[in-house]
Write a protein that holds these residues in place. Structure first.
Motif, PDB file in Angstrom:
ATOM      1  N   GLY A  56       0.779  -1.239   0.000  1.00 52.36           N
ATOM      2  CA  GLY A  56       0.000   0.000   0.000  1.00 52.36           C
ATOM      3  C   GLY A  56       0.804   1.279   0.000  1.00 52.36           C
ATOM      4  O   GLY A  56       0.240   2.366  -0.138  1.00 52.36           O
ATOM      5  N   ASN A 107     -12.528   2.337   2.783  1.00 56.10           N
ATOM      6  CA  ASN A 107     -11.565   3.010   1.915  1.00 56.10           C
ATOM      7  C   ASN A 107     -11.685   4.522   2.050  1.00 56.10           C
ATOM      8  O   ASN A 107     -10.674   5.237   2.148  1.00 56.10           O
ATOM      9  CB  ASN A 107     -11.798   2.570   0.467  1.00 56.10           C
ATOM     10  N   GLY A 114      -2.533   6.096  -3.319  1.00 55.55           N
ATOM     11  CA  GLY A 114      -3.150   5.562  -4.519  1.00 55.55           C
ATOM     12  C   GLY A 114      -2.437   6.086  -5.750  1.00 55.55           C
ATOM     13  O   GLY A 114      -1.300   6.555  -5.687  1.00 55.55           O
ATOM     14  N   PHE A 133       1.076  -3.335  -7.811  1.00 56.93           N
ATOM     15  CA  PHE A 133       0.735  -3.405  -6.390  1.00 56.93           C
ATOM     16  C   PHE A 133       1.246  -4.733  -5.848  1.00 56.93           C
ATOM     17  O   PHE A 133       0.777  -5.801  -6.260  1.00 56.93           O
ATOM     18  CB  PHE A 133      -0.767  -3.275  -6.194  1.00 56.93           C
ATOM     19  N   HIS A 145      -5.406   0.388   2.187  1.00 52.73           N
ATOM     20  CA  HIS A 145      -6.542   0.977   1.478  1.00 52.73           C
ATOM     21  C   HIS A 145      -5.996   2.018   0.502  1.00 52.73           C
ATOM     22  O   HIS A 145      -5.298   2.947   0.906  1.00 52.73           O
ATOM     23  CB  HIS A 145      -7.505   1.636   2.465  1.00 52.73           C
ATOM     24  N   LEU A 146      -6.322   1.869  -0.790  1.00 52.80           N
ATOM     25  CA  LEU A 146      -5.818   2.779  -1.813  1.00 52.80           C
ATOM     26  C   LEU A 146      -6.965   3.320  -2.651  1.00 52.80           C
ATOM     27  O   LEU A 146      -7.904   2.600  -2.979  1.00 52.80           O
ATOM     28  CB  LEU A 146      -4.814   2.066  -2.722  1.00 52.80           C
ATOM     29  N   ARG A 147      -6.856   4.617  -2.994  1.00 55.34           N
ATOM     30  CA  ARG A 147      -7.870   5.285  -3.815  1.00 55.34           C
ATOM     31  C   ARG A 147      -7.197   5.819  -5.073  1.00 55.34           C
ATOM     32  O   ARG A 147      -6.163   6.496  -4.995  1.00 55.34           O
ATOM     33  CB  ARG A 147      -8.493   6.444  -3.020  1.00 55.34           C
ATOM     34  N   HIS A 148      -7.766   5.519  -6.245  1.00 55.11           N
ATOM     35  CA  HIS A 148      -7.141   5.864  -7.514  1.00 55.11           C
ATOM     36  C   HIS A 148      -8.051   6.747  -8.361  1.00 55.11           C
ATOM     37  O   HIS A 148      -9.280   6.649  -8.290  1.00 55.11           O
ATOM     38  CB  HIS A 148      -6.816   4.595  -8.305  1.00 55.11           C
ATOM     39  N   GLU A 162      -2.719  -3.044 -14.931  1.00 51.97           N
ATOM     40  CA  GLU A 162      -2.607  -3.186 -13.474  1.00 51.97           C
ATOM     41  C   GLU A 162      -2.046  -4.560 -13.156  1.00 51.97           C
ATOM     42  O   GLU A 162      -2.530  -5.571 -13.671  1.00 51.97           O
ATOM     43  CB  GLU A 162      -3.995  -3.095 -12.829  1.00 51.97           C
ATOM     44  N   HIS A 164      -1.323  -6.995  -9.837  1.00 52.78           N
ATOM     45  CA  HIS A 164      -1.444  -7.272  -8.403  1.00 52.78           C
ATOM     46  C   HIS A 164      -0.725  -8.589  -8.158  1.00 52.78           C
ATOM     47  O   HIS A 164      -1.154  -9.642  -8.655  1.00 52.78           O
ATOM     48  CB  HIS A 164      -2.913  -7.366  -7.991  1.00 52.78           C
ATOM     49  N   HIS A 176      -9.009  -1.614  -2.756  1.00 54.27           N
ATOM     50  CA  HIS A 176      -8.821  -0.590  -3.790  1.00 54.27           C
ATOM     51  C   HIS A 176     -10.166  -0.024  -4.234  1.00 54.27           C
ATOM     52  O   HIS A 176     -11.121  -0.771  -4.451  1.00 54.27           O
ATOM     53  CB  HIS A 176      -8.135  -1.184  -5.021  1.00 54.27           C
ATOM     54  N   ALA A 204     -11.819  -4.893  -4.503  1.00 54.57           N
ATOM     55  CA  ALA A 204     -11.610  -3.805  -5.447  1.00 54.57           C
ATOM     56  C   ALA A 204     -12.958  -3.333  -5.969  1.00 54.57           C
ATOM     57  O   ALA A 204     -13.877  -4.125  -6.175  1.00 54.57           O
ATOM     58  CB  ALA A 204     -10.726  -4.258  -6.606  1.00 54.57           C
TER      59      ALA A 204
END
Length: 399
Positions: A56, A107, A114, A133, A145-148, A162, A164, A176, A204
């Motif tokens: 993260g 999130n 992010g 990630f 916790h990631l925000r994009h 992406e 993962h 996510h 996600a």
């Protein structure tokens, strides 16, 4: 955070969670994520430009942005927030009112990092932009916790991949939430390869909004993790907007993979093409919900959903739920779901040509799972993803 804690984890009475139990997850505890060393070899095969996050957190040493073309902004969201980027601030300020959107609420409360990707008006990006990630082992199980935000301005085009993946055995949780905004006539090709460690949990959610003439092509490969759930919501808000999104769920061992689509046709002459394939073996479980809504006034819409599944074990399970709701008159819409075993006629044909049974079965499974990749409209990218499917099948979980 208070709202999420008060609601608690959704249970079997929740329609959107009835096939995915969270009881085992509820019994666990997670610490805040901490940085962990990762060998550069883990990401060496992923070309530049690439932005890398480990547990993260942004990893500048593993990232490589030297080849970033003009007109493209790609950086950690924390940098954008520190500079008071208004769009980044707005994205982080979004809250979620849905009763069952528990992980989105967590999130909203806890994300501090992010990806921010912005492509300027009329810019066409040739090389794929890679978002990586990595889950790395640590002393305790952690939750990140990631925000994009992915934003393509009018007439822009880009390809995003992406990744993962795991850098060793771990049981972390990753959560996510991605916002995808495509302006008029923008075109985004988006591939997501979920190949996390077999002990990981991954949640996600992708919320995409398409303006007039925009096109969103997407492929999701669910190949790893112990528990993975992805919600893909697309609002076709502008006339002529189109989403072509396919995916593969490969649930073997004790893996539980859950995908939930929510496609809303809100304007005239919009289009969706949704081919999804699932495979369940050993004691794996694949769950798929394909929801399409054609709203009033969205005449001329063209919607097609196909969910086909292979069940290779008596102990495995597949749950498929196609849903089509139409509030407009002049539309074309079709949806279907099947669950079955390999075609014995096709198997006999291959064996009659001298191909051993095991090899013949493998060829049929590979061809079946590669079908959805055609939605990308990019033969080289589809072939690369197809090789990932083949490699994953060759290393299928023996448990």
């Amino acid at each position: 955070l208070a709202a999420a804690l008060a609601a608690g984890l959704p249970g079997p009475r929740s329609e959107s969670w009835k096939y995915t139990s969270l009881r085992a997850l509820a019994a666990r505890g997670f610490a805040a994520p901490v940085a962990a060393p990762v060998d550069a070899a883990v990401v060496a095969a992923i070309p530049s430009p690439r932005l890398v996050f480990v547990n993260g957190g942004f990893d500048a040493a593993l990232s490589s942005l030297a080849d970033l073309p003009a007109g493209v902004e790609l950086r950690p969201m924390s940098q954008a927030l520190a500079g008071d980027d208004p769009r980044a601030v707005a994205v982080f300020g979004r809250v979620f009112d849905e009763a069952d959107a528990l992980f989105a609420k967590f999130n909203a409360a806890l994300a501090i990092e992010g990806v921010l990707l912005r492509v300027a008006e009329g810019v066409h990006v040739e090389a794929a932009l890679n978002l990586v990630f990595v889950g790395a082992p640590g002393a305790t199980d952690a939750a990140a916790h990631l925000r994009h935000l992915v934003e393509l301005r009018a007439g822009a085009s880009a390809t995003v991949v992406e990744h993962h993946l795991g850098a060793g055995a771990h049981r972390h949780l990753a959560n996510h939430v991605a916002h995808v905004h495509l302006a008029r006539d923008a075109r985004l090709v988006h591939a997501r390869v979920q190949a996390e460690d077999t002990g990981a949990s991954l949640f996600a959610r992708t919320d995409a909004v398409l303006a007039a003439g925009a096109e969103y092509r997407r492929a999701d490969l669910e190949l790893g993790a112990a528990l993975s759930r992805h919600e893909l919501n697309v609002d076709l808000q502008g006339t002529g907007a189109a989403v072509l999104a396919g995916g593969v769920l490969l649930a073997d061992g004790r893996r539980h993979l859950d995908t939930r689509l929510g496609i809303r046709h809100q304007a005239r002459d919009t289009r969706c093409e949704l081919p999804w394939r699932g495979l369940a073996d050993q004691r794996g479980r694949a769950v798929f919900h394909g929801g399409i809504e054609i709203q009033a006034g969205a005449d001329g819409s063209d919607a097609n959903l196909s969910n086909k599944n292979l069940l290779l074990s008596d102990a495995a399970e597949i749950d498929s739920q196609p849903v089509l709701v139409i509030h407009a008159d002049e539309v074309k819409a079709a949806h279907g779901a099947t669950v079955g075993r390999l075609d014995e006629t096709a198997l006999f044909y291959l064996r009659s040509r001298g191909i051993p049974e095991a090899k013949a079965r493998a060829l049929l499974v590979q061809a079946f799972l590669r079908e959805p990749l055609a939605v990308l409209g990019d033969a080289s990218l589809a072939e690369a993803l197809g090789e990932r499917i083949t490699a994953r099948l060759d290393a299928k979980d023996p448990s």
